[in-house]
Enzyme design. Structure first.
Site, PDB file in Angstrom:
ATOM      1  N   LYS A 134      17.924  50.333  53.703  1.00 39.56           N
ATOM      2  CA  LYS A 134      17.470  49.394  54.736  1.00 39.56           C
ATOM      3  C   LYS A 134      18.130  48.029  54.627  1.00 39.56           C
ATOM      4  O   LYS A 134      18.337  47.354  55.632  1.00 39.56           O
ATOM      5  CB  LYS A 134      15.943  49.281  54.686  1.00 39.56           C
ATOM      6  CG  LYS A 134      15.279  50.618  55.031  1.00 39.56           C
ATOM      7  CD  LYS A 134      13.798  50.609  54.762  1.00 39.56           C
ATOM      8  CE  LYS A 134      13.068  49.732  55.758  1.00 39.56           C
ATOM      9  NZ  LYS A 134      11.605  49.786  55.539  1.00 39.56           N
ATOM     10  N   GLY A 182       8.066  55.561  55.571  1.00 39.97           N
ATOM     11  CA  GLY A 182       6.692  56.015  55.739  1.00 39.97           C
ATOM     12  C   GLY A 182       5.672  54.908  55.487  1.00 39.97           C
ATOM     13  O   GLY A 182       4.544  55.177  55.106  1.00 39.97           O
ATOM     14  N   LYS A 200      11.190  37.653  57.096  1.00 42.09           N
ATOM     15  CA  LYS A 200      10.102  36.845  57.639  1.00 42.09           C
ATOM     16  C   LYS A 200       9.088  37.784  58.291  1.00 42.09           C
ATOM     17  O   LYS A 200       9.478  38.802  58.864  1.00 42.09           O
ATOM     18  CB  LYS A 200      10.682  35.902  58.697  1.00 42.09           C
ATOM     19  CG  LYS A 200       9.680  34.937  59.286  1.00 42.09           C
ATOM     20  CD  LYS A 200      10.372  34.019  60.295  1.00 42.09           C
ATOM     21  CE  LYS A 200       9.384  33.086  60.955  1.00 42.09           C
ATOM     22  NZ  LYS A 200       8.689  32.198  59.984  1.00 42.09           N
ATOM     23  N   LYS A 232       2.534  55.047  61.858  1.00 39.24           N
ATOM     24  CA  LYS A 232       2.228  55.215  63.275  1.00 39.24           C
ATOM     25  C   LYS A 232       1.119  56.253  63.481  1.00 39.24           C
ATOM     26  O   LYS A 232       1.091  57.261  62.782  1.00 39.24           O
ATOM     27  CB  LYS A 232       3.489  55.702  63.998  1.00 39.24           C
ATOM     28  CG  LYS A 232       4.656  54.732  63.828  1.00 39.24           C
ATOM     29  CD  LYS A 232       5.991  55.418  64.039  1.00 39.24           C
ATOM     30  CE  LYS A 232       7.139  54.476  63.724  1.00 39.24           C
ATOM     31  NZ  LYS A 232       8.435  55.157  63.623  1.00 39.24           N
ATOM     32  N   ARG A 271      17.463  60.607  61.276  1.00 37.22           N
ATOM     33  CA  ARG A 271      16.888  61.962  61.326  1.00 37.22           C
ATOM     34  C   ARG A 271      16.073  62.082  62.598  1.00 37.22           C
ATOM     35  O   ARG A 271      15.922  61.113  63.334  1.00 37.22           O
ATOM     36  CB  ARG A 271      15.960  62.134  60.113  1.00 37.22           C
ATOM     37  CG  ARG A 271      14.928  60.987  60.064  1.00 37.22           C
ATOM     38  CD  ARG A 271      13.837  61.234  59.071  1.00 37.22           C
ATOM     39  NE  ARG A 271      13.046  60.050  58.772  1.00 37.22           N
ATOM     40  CZ  ARG A 271      12.022  59.597  59.467  1.00 37.22           C
ATOM     41  NH1 ARG A 271      11.626  60.232  60.563  1.00 37.22           N
ATOM     42  NH2 ARG A 271      11.361  58.514  59.118  1.00 37.22           N
TER      43      ARG A 271
HETATM   44  P1  ADP Z   1       8.377  58.530  61.815  1.00 34.83           P
HETATM   45  O1  ADP Z   1       8.817  57.318  62.521  1.00 34.83           O
HETATM   46  O2  ADP Z   1       9.141  59.766  62.107  1.00 34.83           O
HETATM   47  O3  ADP Z   1       6.922  58.704  61.777  1.00 34.83           O
HETATM   48  P2  ADP Z   1       7.965  57.882  59.141  1.00 34.83           P
HETATM   49  O4  ADP Z   1       8.735  56.799  58.482  1.00 34.83           O
HETATM   50  O5  ADP Z   1       6.529  57.694  59.443  1.00 34.83           O
HETATM   51  O6  ADP Z   1       8.812  58.199  60.404  1.00 34.83           O
HETATM   52  O7  ADP Z   1       8.157  59.184  58.294  1.00 34.83           O
HETATM   53  C1  ADP Z   1       7.930  60.488  58.754  1.00 34.83           C
HETATM   54  C2  ADP Z   1       7.571  61.331  57.594  1.00 34.83           C
HETATM   55  O8  ADP Z   1       8.495  61.163  56.547  1.00 34.83           O
HETATM   56  C3  ADP Z   1       6.230  60.989  57.013  1.00 34.83           C
HETATM   57  O9  ADP Z   1       5.672  62.207  56.598  1.00 34.83           O
HETATM   58  C4  ADP Z   1       6.565  60.098  55.835  1.00 34.83           C
HETATM   59  O10 ADP Z   1       5.560  60.174  54.859  1.00 34.83           O
HETATM   60  C5  ADP Z   1       7.855  60.692  55.382  1.00 34.83           C
HETATM   61  N1  ADP Z   1       8.806  59.734  54.775  1.00 34.83           N
HETATM   62  C6  ADP Z   1       9.500  58.767  55.394  1.00 34.83           C
HETATM   63  N2  ADP Z   1      10.307  58.111  54.549  1.00 34.83           N
HETATM   64  C7  ADP Z   1      10.133  58.658  53.336  1.00 34.83           C
HETATM   65  C8  ADP Z   1      10.689  58.411  52.030  1.00 34.83           C
HETATM   66  N3  ADP Z   1      11.587  57.456  51.792  1.00 34.83           N
HETATM   67  N4  ADP Z   1      10.279  59.201  51.032  1.00 34.83           N
HETATM   68  C9  ADP Z   1       9.368  60.167  51.242  1.00 34.83           C
HETATM   69  N5  ADP Z   1       8.819  60.444  52.446  1.00 34.83           N
HETATM   70  C10 ADP Z   1       9.179  59.707  53.477  1.00 34.83           C
HETATM   71  P1  ADP Z   2       9.308  52.073  57.022  1.00 36.19           P
HETATM   72  O1  ADP Z   2      10.684  52.335  56.501  1.00 36.19           O
HETATM   73  O2  ADP Z   2       8.249  52.250  56.014  1.00 36.19           O
HETATM   74  O3  ADP Z   2       9.061  52.751  58.326  1.00 36.19           O
HETATM   75  P2  ADP Z   2       9.728  49.593  58.509  1.00 36.19           P
HETATM   76  O4  ADP Z   2      10.684  48.570  58.030  1.00 36.19           O
HETATM   77  O5  ADP Z   2      10.136  50.445  59.644  1.00 36.19           O
HETATM   78  O6  ADP Z   2       9.299  50.483  57.268  1.00 36.19           O
HETATM   79  O7  ADP Z   2       8.360  48.871  58.865  1.00 36.19           O
HETATM   80  C1  ADP Z   2       7.191  49.609  59.086  1.00 36.19           C
HETATM   81  C2  ADP Z   2       6.198  48.752  59.851  1.00 36.19           C
HETATM   82  O8  ADP Z   2       5.866  47.570  59.105  1.00 36.19           O
HETATM   83  C3  ADP Z   2       6.705  48.227  61.182  1.00 36.19           C
HETATM   84  O9  ADP Z   2       6.539  49.168  62.224  1.00 36.19           O
HETATM   85  C4  ADP Z   2       5.819  47.015  61.374  1.00 36.19           C
HETATM   86  O10 ADP Z   2       4.532  47.351  61.806  1.00 36.19           O
HETATM   87  C5  ADP Z   2       5.719  46.459  59.979  1.00 36.19           C
HETATM   88  N1  ADP Z   2       6.793  45.486  59.710  1.00 36.19           N
HETATM   89  C6  ADP Z   2       8.002  45.764  59.175  1.00 36.19           C
HETATM   90  N2  ADP Z   2       8.754  44.646  59.061  1.00 36.19           N
HETATM   91  C7  ADP Z   2       8.014  43.628  59.548  1.00 36.19           C
HETATM   92  C8  ADP Z   2       8.207  42.211  59.694  1.00 36.19           C
HETATM   93  N3  ADP Z   2       9.342  41.616  59.303  1.00 36.19           N
HETATM   94  N4  ADP Z   2       7.204  41.470  60.239  1.00 36.19           N
HETATM   95  C9  ADP Z   2       6.047  42.069  60.625  1.00 36.19           C
HETATM   96  N5  ADP Z   2       5.802  43.379  60.497  1.00 36.19           N
HETATM   97  C10 ADP Z   2       6.752  44.173  59.962  1.00 36.19           C
HETATM   98 MG    MG Z   3      10.116  52.475  60.114  1.00 31.39          MG
END
Ligand code: ADP
Ligand code: ADP
Ligand code: MG
Length: 459
Positions: A115, A163, A200, A235, A291
């Protein structure tokens, strides 16, 4: 491609089997000891055991999966989501074994799946990012200085996170200096990589993401999804299109996603995630998921394409079969995630045996799931049982249709998130689309009785 091995489980395995079958491709379903009675195992052409229930010894075991592919003569592997889907080493190992990986190359995953690295790529492609650190944090004192400049609260994120895990919020320098090392060691334990970076905190932001498909040369977007309803940054309810965007912002957002995907010669299905401030109209890149995502069906419902079939075709060597002009969005789709969790009891996981099952049906309704009567939901994995997706001409009609479909859905024997969605449908704010990523959690606290009441009327 003639035989596709599915290196995943649950509803996404069922989804991939269907797409492969629609393409005339044979399927191999791998399974752990806990999944021998799963719906995907029942559906696939061939099945093969890859180990014990613990994911580390089965669905995350690269050697076991490659051996399964060799033993069954599969020539391609679909990783689904989660598990090994964003593991660059796995993508490389699949390619080194002479097999097709249904997804981007290991190098692309390394670039965009990290990321912190992806933020740098976004900046290069002139895509706005959240103010924060350049790359991962080396020195904690330096980082604390930067956090001061950015202004608290700041978010500490794991470069390898996903996740919703591996994220912390620091409100002060003091908090930052105590949380950051903690976040790093946790990320190391959870993701095998202790790299952290800072951003931020964007208050009251909406989560909006753009679906793309690339063939290594061309990239097409399939419009946006909004996923602002989240609990613990995961989500729970997704829509397409977003009700927050005007045409001008929508065009800019989708164009920026295409520009970024093109800049890395993206091949496969991917999603570019943004935070959107609907007061200023600003959007900020947060990450790319390299993915297929859980919520891809809402896009399929408004665009009329099978994204999983398309990603398989591209992996098999096909060029994009659609041009941007072919991708029109029509109507409105909503997806709710049906988890085996008790929403009235702090979302406690609820593995158990499915009793009677009535699946919703009829116009504009799709239920992607892994259930059948008598199925024992194993306790070892993610609690997602399936997704209920509805489509209608506009958002108000989609909300009505969701209410109708939830009314038809009956899953006996388990606590599920169904009552949560029935209660949410009564929210004026949600009906008006006035939501953001921190909206759901306080709503849950204030509406526990409403959820309990829905739960009571279901049992
Ligand atoms: P989406 O936007 O498809 O919901 P999520 O980030 O919520 O993406 O991840 C979807 C699935 O993948 C969830 O079951 C989450 O727990 C799993 N997942 C996502 N990133 C990772 C990670 N780095 N390691 C293990 N599981 C992950
Ligand atoms: P993941 O890889 O676990 O999906 P993300 O970076 O996509 O992580 O962030 C997951 C969620 O966390 C976002 O959908 C949002 O709700 C919150 N989030 C992430 N970054 C920020 C930010 N800079 N400020 C506020 N909320 C954030
Ligand atoms: Mg995300």
């Amino acid at each position: 491609m003639s035989k596709l091995l599915i290196a995943n489980r649950g509803e996404i395995a069922v989804r991939v089997i269907r797409a492969a079958r629609d393409l005339g491709i044979a399927t191999v379903q791998v399974y752990s000891d806990a999944d021998k009675d799963s719906r995907a195992v029942q559906m696939a052409d061939e099945t093969i055991n890859i180990g014990p229930p613990q994911a580390a010894k089965s669905y995350l075991d690269i050697e076991a999966i490659l051996k399964a592919a060799r033993d069954t003569g599969a020539d391609a592997i679909h990783p689904g989501y989660g598990f090994l889907s964003e593991n660059a080493g796995f993508a490389d190992a699949v390619a080194d074994a002479g097999l097709i990986f249904v997804g981007p190359s290991g190098d692309t995953i390394r670039l965009m799946g990290d990321k912190a690295a992806a933020r740098a790529e976004a900046k290069k492609a002139n895509v706005p990012t959240v103010p924060g650190s350049d790359g991962v944090i080396g020195d904690m004192q330096e980082a604390a200085k930067l956090a001061d400049e950015i202004g608290y609260p700041v978010m500490i994120k794991a470069a390898a996170g996903g996740g919703g895990r591996g994220i912390r919020i620091a409100d002060s320098a003091e908090e930052f200096l105590s949380l950051a090392p903690q976040a790093s060691s946790e990320a190391k334990a959870a993701f095998g990589d202790g790299g952290i970076y800072i951003e931020k905190v964007i208050e009251r932001a909406r989560h909006i993401e753009v679906q793309v498909l690339g063939d290594g040369e061309d990239v097409v977007h399939f419009h946006e999804r909004e996923c602002s309803l989240q609990r613990r940054r995961q989500k729970v309810w997704e829509e397409a299109p977003s009700s927050a965007l005007n045409e001008n912002v929508r065009d800019k957002l989708c164009a920026s996603a295409v520009a970024l995907a093109k800049s890395v010669n993206y091949k496969g299905a991917g999603t570019i995630e943004y935070l959107y401030d609907d007061e200023t109209g600003d959007f900020y890149f947060i990450e790319m998921n390299t993915r297929i995502q859980v919520e891809h069906p809402v896009t399929e419902m408004i665009c009329g394409f099978d994204l999983v079939a398309e990603m398989i075709a591209i992996a098999g060597g096909a060029k994009l079969r659609v041009s941007q002009d072919d991708v029109a969005a029509k109507g409105h789709a909503i997806e709710v995630r049906l988890n085996a969790e008790d929403p009235a009891n702090n979302f406690m996981p609820f593995p158990g045996v499915v009793g009677e099952l009535l699946a919703p049906d009829g116009p504009g309704v799709r239920f992607d799931h892994m259930l059948y009567p008598g199925y024992a939901v194993p306790p070892f994995y993610d609690s997602l049982l399936g997704k209920l997706i509805v489509w209608a001409e506009d958002r108000d009609k989609a909300l009505l249709r969701l209410k109708r479909a939830l009314g038809e859905l009956q899953v006996d024997g388990l606590a599920t998130t169904k009552p949560l969605f029935e209660a949410l449908l009564e929210s004026e704010d949600l009906r008006a689309g006035k939501v953001h990523t921190r909206w759901l959690e306080p709503w849950l606290e204030n509406n526990l009785n409403r959820i309990k009441q829905k739960e009571g009327s279901n049992s």
